[in-house]
Write an enzyme that holds these catalytic residues in place. Sequence first.
Site, PDB file in Angstrom:
ATOM      1  N   ALA A  11       0.738  -1.165   0.017  1.00 20.38           N
ATOM      2  CA  ALA A  11      -0.030   0.162   0.024  1.00 20.38           C
ATOM      3  C   ALA A  11       0.774   1.334  -0.030  1.00 20.38           C
ATOM      4  CB  ALA A  11      -1.072   0.095   1.352  1.00 20.38           C
ATOM      5  N   GLY A  12       2.347   1.196   0.306  1.00 21.78           N
ATOM      6  CA  GLY A  12       2.899   2.247   0.499  1.00 21.78           C
ATOM      7  C   GLY A  12       3.180   2.956  -0.976  1.00 21.78           C
ATOM      8  N   ARG A  16      10.546   7.525  -1.305  1.00 16.88           N
ATOM      9  CA  ARG A  16      11.955   7.385  -1.687  1.00 16.88           C
ATOM     10  C   ARG A  16      12.219   7.039  -2.993  1.00 16.88           C
ATOM     11  NH1 ARG A  16      13.168   4.008   3.540  1.00 16.88           N
ATOM     12  NH2 ARG A  16      11.166   3.442   3.221  1.00 16.88           N
ATOM     13  N   THR A  79       3.016  -0.503   8.618  1.00 21.22           N
ATOM     14  CA  THR A  79       3.029  -2.040   8.417  1.00 21.22           C
ATOM     15  C   THR A  79       2.063  -2.673   9.195  1.00 21.22           C
ATOM     16  OG1 THR A  79       5.125  -2.376   9.612  1.00 21.22           O
ATOM     17  CG2 THR A  79       5.202  -2.061   7.100  1.00 21.22           C
ATOM     18  N   ASN A 170      15.866  -7.254   9.989  1.00 19.52           N
ATOM     19  CA  ASN A 170      14.571  -7.860   9.574  1.00 19.52           C
ATOM     20  C   ASN A 170      14.386  -7.736   8.127  1.00 19.52           C
ATOM     21  OD1 ASN A 170      11.811  -8.554   9.519  1.00 19.52           O
ATOM     22  ND2 ASN A 170      11.268  -6.377  10.256  1.00 19.52           N
ATOM     23  N   TYR A 366      11.404  -1.243 -47.143  1.00 17.61           N
ATOM     24  CA  TYR A 366      10.348  -1.032 -46.238  1.00 17.61           C
ATOM     25  C   TYR A 366       9.312  -1.830 -46.765  1.00 17.61           C
ATOM     26  CZ  TYR A 366       6.327   0.845 -43.666  1.00 17.61           C
ATOM     27  OH  TYR A 366       5.352   0.842 -42.976  1.00 17.61           O
ATOM     28  N   ASN A 377      11.960 -12.480 -54.549  1.00 15.96           N
ATOM     29  CA  ASN A 377      13.139 -11.649 -54.461  1.00 15.96           C
ATOM     30  C   ASN A 377      13.054 -10.244 -54.451  1.00 15.96           C
ATOM     31  OD1 ASN A 377      15.793 -10.693 -54.705  1.00 15.96           O
ATOM     32  ND2 ASN A 377      16.614 -12.449 -55.366  1.00 15.96           N
TER      33      ASN A 377
HETATM   34  C1  UD1 Z   1      10.150  -2.442   6.869  1.00 10.82           C
HETATM   35  C2  UD1 Z   1      10.344  -2.968   8.255  1.00 10.82           C
HETATM   36  C3  UD1 Z   1      11.740  -3.075   8.698  1.00 10.82           C
HETATM   37  C4  UD1 Z   1      12.385  -4.140   7.840  1.00 10.82           C
HETATM   38  C5  UD1 Z   1      11.961  -3.671   6.260  1.00 10.82           C
HETATM   39  C6  UD1 Z   1      12.562  -4.529   5.189  1.00 10.82           C
HETATM   40  C7  UD1 Z   1       8.483  -2.105   9.603  1.00 10.82           C
HETATM   41  C8  UD1 Z   1       8.142  -0.993  10.615  1.00 10.82           C
HETATM   42  N1  UD1 Z   1       9.770  -2.107   9.357  1.00 10.82           N
HETATM   43  O1  UD1 Z   1      10.752  -1.212   6.922  1.00 10.82           O
HETATM   44  O2  UD1 Z   1      12.039  -3.643  10.058  1.00 10.82           O
HETATM   45  O3  UD1 Z   1      13.882  -4.207   7.887  1.00 10.82           O
HETATM   46  O4  UD1 Z   1      10.707  -3.315   5.988  1.00 10.82           O
HETATM   47  O5  UD1 Z   1      12.533  -4.343   3.951  1.00 10.82           O
HETATM   48  O6  UD1 Z   1       7.722  -2.898   9.207  1.00 10.82           O
HETATM   49  N2  UD1 Z   1       3.481  -0.485   3.618  1.00 10.82           N
HETATM   50  C9  UD1 Z   1       1.848  -0.528   3.764  1.00 10.82           C
HETATM   51  N3  UD1 Z   1       1.177   0.396   4.325  1.00 10.82           N
HETATM   52  C10 UD1 Z   1       2.002   1.034   5.387  1.00 10.82           C
HETATM   53  C11 UD1 Z   1       3.338   1.253   5.093  1.00 10.82           C
HETATM   54  C12 UD1 Z   1       4.005   0.249   4.372  1.00 10.82           C
HETATM   55  O7  UD1 Z   1       1.321  -1.215   2.708  1.00 10.82           O
HETATM   56  O8  UD1 Z   1       1.303   1.822   5.834  1.00 10.82           O
HETATM   57  C13 UD1 Z   1       4.191  -1.479   2.860  1.00 10.82           C
HETATM   58  C14 UD1 Z   1       4.927  -0.805   1.779  1.00 10.82           C
HETATM   59  O9  UD1 Z   1       4.186  -0.843   0.284  1.00 10.82           O
HETATM   60  C15 UD1 Z   1       6.053  -2.019   1.440  1.00 10.82           C
HETATM   61  C16 UD1 Z   1       6.024  -2.528   2.749  1.00 10.82           C
HETATM   62  O10 UD1 Z   1       4.933  -2.389   3.506  1.00 10.82           O
HETATM   63  O11 UD1 Z   1       5.895  -2.944   0.616  1.00 10.82           O
HETATM   64  C17 UD1 Z   1       7.351  -2.134   3.734  1.00 10.82           C
HETATM   65  O12 UD1 Z   1       7.029  -0.745   3.772  1.00 10.82           O
HETATM   66  P1  UD1 Z   1       8.346   0.209   3.911  1.00 10.82           P
HETATM   67  O13 UD1 Z   1       7.937   1.606   4.161  1.00 10.82           O
HETATM   68  O14 UD1 Z   1       9.279   0.136   2.768  1.00 10.82           O
HETATM   69  O15 UD1 Z   1       9.018  -0.305   5.174  1.00 10.82           O
HETATM   70  P2  UD1 Z   1      10.613  -0.152   5.465  1.00 10.82           P
HETATM   71  O16 UD1 Z   1      11.140   1.231   6.018  1.00 10.82           O
HETATM   72  O17 UD1 Z   1      11.487  -0.822   4.382  1.00 10.82           O
HETATM   73 MG    MG Z   2      10.773  -0.984   2.468  1.00 13.32          MG
END
Ligand code: UD1
Ligand code: MG
Length: 463
Positions: A11-12, A16, A79, A170, A366, A377
């Site tokens: 959902a993110g 970045r 998350t 993680n 062409y 040919n």
């Molecule tokens: C997360 C972990 C971190 C881990 C890393 C590995 C948490 C708090 N942190 O950090 O410990 O080392 O992944 O890659 O979980 N997403 C949603 N909804 C939200 C936020 C995020 O669906 O509200 C999804 C994003 O689309 C993504 C995934 O969750 O696919 C991870 O989110 P991201 O923001 O990339 O977390 P990291 O900072 O990478």
């Molecule tokens: Mg991530």
Amino acid sequence: MSGKYTIILAAGKGTRMKSKLYKVLHPVCGKPMVDHVLTEVEKTAPDEVVTVVGHGAEAVEETLGERSAYVVQETQLGTGHAVLQAEPLLGDKDGMTLIANGDTPLLTAATFEKLFAYHKDKGAAATILTAKAPDPTGYGRIIRSEIGTVQKIVEQKDATAKEAEVDEVNTGVYCFDNQALFKALHQVTNDNAQGEYYLTDVIEILKKAGAIVAAYKMSDFDESMGVNDRVALAAATKVMQARINRQHMQNGVTLIDPVATYIDRDVQIGADTVIEPGVTLKGHTVIGSDCVIGAHSALVNATLEDHVTVTSSTIEDSIMRAGSDIGPNSHLRPQSDIGEGAHLGNFVEIKKATIGARTKVGHLTYVGDATLGTDINVGCGVVFVNYDGVNKWHTNVGDHSFIGSNANLIGPVEISDHSFVAAGSTITDDVPFHAMGIARARQSNKADFWDRTALATDSEWNQ
Ligand code: UD1
Ligand code: MG
């Protein structure tokens, strides 16, 4: 009944990435990251897959289709909050739930299976997939007690200097007892540096409640790489490319320089085919056996039968049948069908055309919107004039005919079997069976023309 479930977090927005395209849809070797994750998850035969979507929900759903169920996270509160959205679909189920992030495209089904086995073996309520990172910056750190048991996960932004030194991270993949997961999620707060509901907090909550929390440390950090920016996207692509190329080589394909060969995930290549450096093979390209794909060729959704040779050429959405060849520097545009043993030489462009078996189109030509029979040919510099500024017109050329060099065939026109078009002709009318069409001004020679020019008295020219 105890089931096996998967939740994919997608959902993110991926701030970045600095992109209009939602993060999990960025392709790695031709396939969106989240599709890679789902493809590997599917190999573990889950009973149900739920993808959490938010930013770009429609686009993600369109990409994955019916392979997953979806829940929408309206605002991205973290998350932990994301996983909680799956509660209406999974909350009452008994069994094991795998959670994976949609931005970790390199993970494999084999690793998921090892995680499941470890989780079962430990009788754990939660098992984290961890890895030793060469540079742990940005990842959540795994905090263990003195005797090595997992205590909690601390996010980069919340870590003390000492915690930040930990290099076990993680990966964002976990296996949970489903009921324990949702129960603990309700206790997660957003009291942290990012003001988010962290899924990672579930670990400490379960631990404090006396549940068994385990961590399975995988040996290959690369596989767990999370993509948050373009630098990581390039790094993940390199790892995926090496993996794909290795697989082809193991299947009997020769890659002259695997580091400089770019092959999408779903491409298929037969044994004893040779791929030279700088080649890109994209989309659903399928290549037969004993083919040669010359340096710097680019194939997109191309189908090549066996014994086809491509020399520095571009092929899009077209088929080349057995024993045919093309190039150098030629271009098959979509919907071209090149017959068995046909020869397309240099600087030839073909668009939406069928070229019959053994027909030769050697040079600077062409062919657009046309059907050519067999054993024809086509001379040098022939143009199939298919467009009048408004409409596209189709031209047919029959078997065993001969099209002289520098002819223009103004469509629509029919050149019958066994007929000829004289070089330099501009053909607007059909050419019947066994006839020769000739349409060019007759030559006349102006005698003694030289004497009438300034050159006649120029000493330099008359030595
Ligand atoms: C997360 C972990 C971190 C881990 C890393 C590995 C948490 C708090 N942190 O950090 O410990 O080392 O992944 O890659 O979980 N997403 C949603 N909804 C939200 C936020 C995020 O669906 O509200 C999804 C994003 O689309 C993504 C995934 O969750 O696919 C991870 O989110 P991201 O923001 O990339 O977390 P990291 O900072 O990478
Ligand atoms: Mg991530």
